[in-house]
Scaffold this motif. Structure first.
Motif, mmCIF file in Angstrom:
data_model
loop_
_atom_site.group_PDB
_atom_site.id
_atom_site.type_symbol
_atom_site.label_atom_id
_atom_site.label_comp_id
_atom_site.label_asym_id
_atom_site.label_seq_id
_atom_site.Cartn_x
_atom_site.Cartn_y
_atom_site.Cartn_z
ATOM 1 N N LEU A 131 -1.213 -10.290 7.121
ATOM 2 C CA LEU A 131 -0.335 -9.128 7.223
ATOM 3 C C LEU A 131 -0.811 -8.012 6.299
ATOM 4 O O LEU A 131 -1.377 -8.276 5.236
ATOM 5 N N TRP A 156 3.891 -5.851 3.940
ATOM 6 C CA TRP A 156 4.559 -6.530 5.056
ATOM 7 C C TRP A 156 4.896 -7.954 4.634
ATOM 8 O O TRP A 156 4.260 -8.522 3.734
ATOM 9 N N LYS A 157 5.875 -8.545 5.310
ATOM 10 C CA LYS A 157 6.210 -9.948 5.064
ATOM 11 C C LYS A 157 6.691 -10.607 6.356
ATOM 12 O O LYS A 157 7.110 -9.938 7.298
ATOM 13 N N LYS A 158 6.612 -11.917 6.365
ATOM 14 C CA LYS A 158 7.109 -12.700 7.504
ATOM 15 C C LYS A 158 8.540 -13.118 7.179
ATOM 16 O O LYS A 158 8.812 -13.651 6.102
ATOM 17 N N SER A 205 7.216 -10.209 11.929
ATOM 18 C CA SER A 205 6.623 -9.449 10.826
ATOM 19 C C SER A 205 7.492 -8.244 10.501
ATOM 20 O O SER A 205 7.890 -7.498 11.394
ATOM 21 N N PRO A 259 7.594 -4.821 8.209
ATOM 22 C CA PRO A 259 6.984 -3.862 7.276
ATOM 23 C C PRO A 259 8.051 -3.206 6.398
ATOM 24 O O PRO A 259 9.252 -3.439 6.601
ATOM 25 N N THR A 307 2.710 -6.164 14.750
ATOM 26 C CA THR A 307 1.971 -7.163 13.968
ATOM 27 C C THR A 307 1.155 -6.524 12.836
ATOM 28 O O THR A 307 0.522 -7.238 12.057
ATOM 29 N N GLY A 308 1.164 -5.191 12.792
ATOM 30 C CA GLY A 308 0.406 -4.518 11.745
ATOM 31 C C GLY A 308 -1.060 -4.302 12.076
ATOM 32 O O GLY A 308 -1.815 -3.817 11.233
ATOM 33 N N GLN A 309 -1.505 -4.668 13.311
ATOM 34 C CA GLN A 309 -2.899 -4.441 13.685
ATOM 35 C C GLN A 309 -3.195 -2.940 13.717
ATOM 36 O O GLN A 309 -4.292 -2.507 13.360
ATOM 37 N N ARG A 341 -1.512 0.819 12.484
ATOM 38 C CA ARG A 341 -0.529 1.354 11.562
ATOM 39 C C ARG A 341 -0.095 2.756 12.013
ATOM 40 O O ARG A 341 -0.868 3.499 12.602
#
Length: 373
Positions: free
Chosen positions: A3, A7-9, A150, A152, A367-369, A371
């Motif tokens: 991540l 960011w965090k799960k 995920s 952010p 998923t943050g791929q 931004r």
């Protein structure tokens, strides 16, 4: 995949401040407050038609929706259980018992969470955890809260939601354009093939004298449907095209267009390419040689009225009469109206592309791929 920084799960249950089941009280056809049901949830938004109501102030006090509340459909058919939409404060409303209301904490943007719960990944989660019974499936609140996604920082959540909302606006505009074009086609059909037929005293002929049934070589079981292939499969789905096959032995080869009638969906379609038949409940019809099948298809659409006392099914359709000019004129009208449908097909293809592109963008952004700056 690692991540991005910040960011965090999280699990859904970690970010909720309230999880509530809706009212089980009986609703009325008219009343003060709409009671939102599973049919009012569609693609992340609320659909404000086919409403029922409550006038109970006690019910409203207990089940009042607030802007940003997320509604989850916990019980429905296998393919629809898990539908999720967000309440945007459109009008004072409450929610019914087959729905669960979720409230998120102040670390979360509810619109971002709503997009997460309308992703392909969430749909796969629902499919994996649902419990199936006869005719319906269920996902309870405890299981729902185990979904992980995920998260952010809050400002980036808002930017992601705003970006995706632009695509929603484009999709909505395209849907409205398609609806307007379809309404225009229906009006023009009625003016040219019904009202003109009456005024010019065209021959009025029962469909039973024009159409005859066609039997395909065999039917394809639903388990054998493909997502892509050489030949379309026609069955009772909304637009009658439900899947694809490469099995040539099941395909109905045609040298003239055929008319498909969905007995339960009451849908009509003209098929001009080889195809296979799927589930029961559809009728495949050909026009006799001295009638243009495409013209007959549009003539049926021009006068959708079903005789009084009959349900909207195939036997009622065949009771109808259509107005028919000469064969040459039929072909001219058929070509004219088909140009309308060709334009509609292009718009629908563009709409489908918008939806696919939005899903691809969701996969990247959620998923943050990719931004959002």
């Amino acid at each position: 995949m690692m991540l991005p920084n910040g960011w965090k799960k999280v699990k859904l249950g970690d970010i909720l401040t309230a999880v509530d089941y809706g009212t089980a009280a009986k609703s009325d056809a008219i009343g003060k407050y709409p009671v939102l049901r599973m049919g009012n949830l569609e693609n992340g938004y609320l659909v404000w038609d086919d409403l029922v109501y409550s006038s109970s102030e006690d019910e409203y006090a207990k089940y009042e929706l607030e802007k940003g509340d997320i509604l989850f459909n916990r019980t429905n058919s296998r393919d629809k259980v898990g539908k999720t939409s967000i309440y945007r404060g459109e009008r004072p409303s409450i929610f019914a018992g087959y729905l669960i209301r979720l409230k998120v904490n102040n670390e979360c943007d509810p619109y971002y969470v709503n997009y997460c719960m309308n992703s392909k990944r969430f749909a796969e989660f629902c499919k994996s955890v649902r419990t199936d019974a006869v005719g319906q499936s269920n996902i309870n609140a405890q299981v729902l809260q185990t979904y992980d996604f995920s998260l952010p920082p809050l400002e980036e959540q808002k930017k992601i939601a705003a970006t995706l909302s632009v695509w929603d606006s484009a999709i909505e505009k395209m849907e409205k354009l398609i609806d307007a074009k379809e309404n225009e086609l229906n009006i023009v059909l009625r003016q040219n093939l019904l009202e003109k037929g009456i005024a010019l005293k065209w021959k009025e002929i029962p469909l039973t004298e024009i159409l005859k049934s066609v039997t395909p070589p065999s039917k394809i079981h639903q388990d054998s449907y493909l997502n892509s292939g050489k030949y379309p499969i026609v069955d009772q789905s909304k637009d009658l095209i439900a899947g694809w096959t490469n099995d040539e032995s099941s395909v109905l080869k045609i040298n003239r267009p055929l008319i498909i009638f969905g007995d339960h969906t009451c849908a009509l379609k003209i098929m001009e390419v080889p195809f296979a038949q799927g589930a029961d409940g559809i009728k495949i019809l050909s026009a006799k040689d001295d009638y243009d099948p495409v013209y007959i298809y549009y003539a049926i659409k021009a006068n959708p009225v079903i005789p009084e006392g009959y349900k909207r099914h195939f036997s009622a359709l065949m009771l109808k009469n259509v107005f028919c000019p000469s064969f040459e004129e039929q072909k001219k009208y058929a070509a004219y109206f088909k140009s309308f449908d060709d334009e509609l097909s292009l718009l629908k293809e563009q709409l489908d592309n918008y939806k696919k592109q939005k899903q691809g963008l969701m996969q990247k952004l959620l998923t943050g791929q990719w931004r959002v700056k």
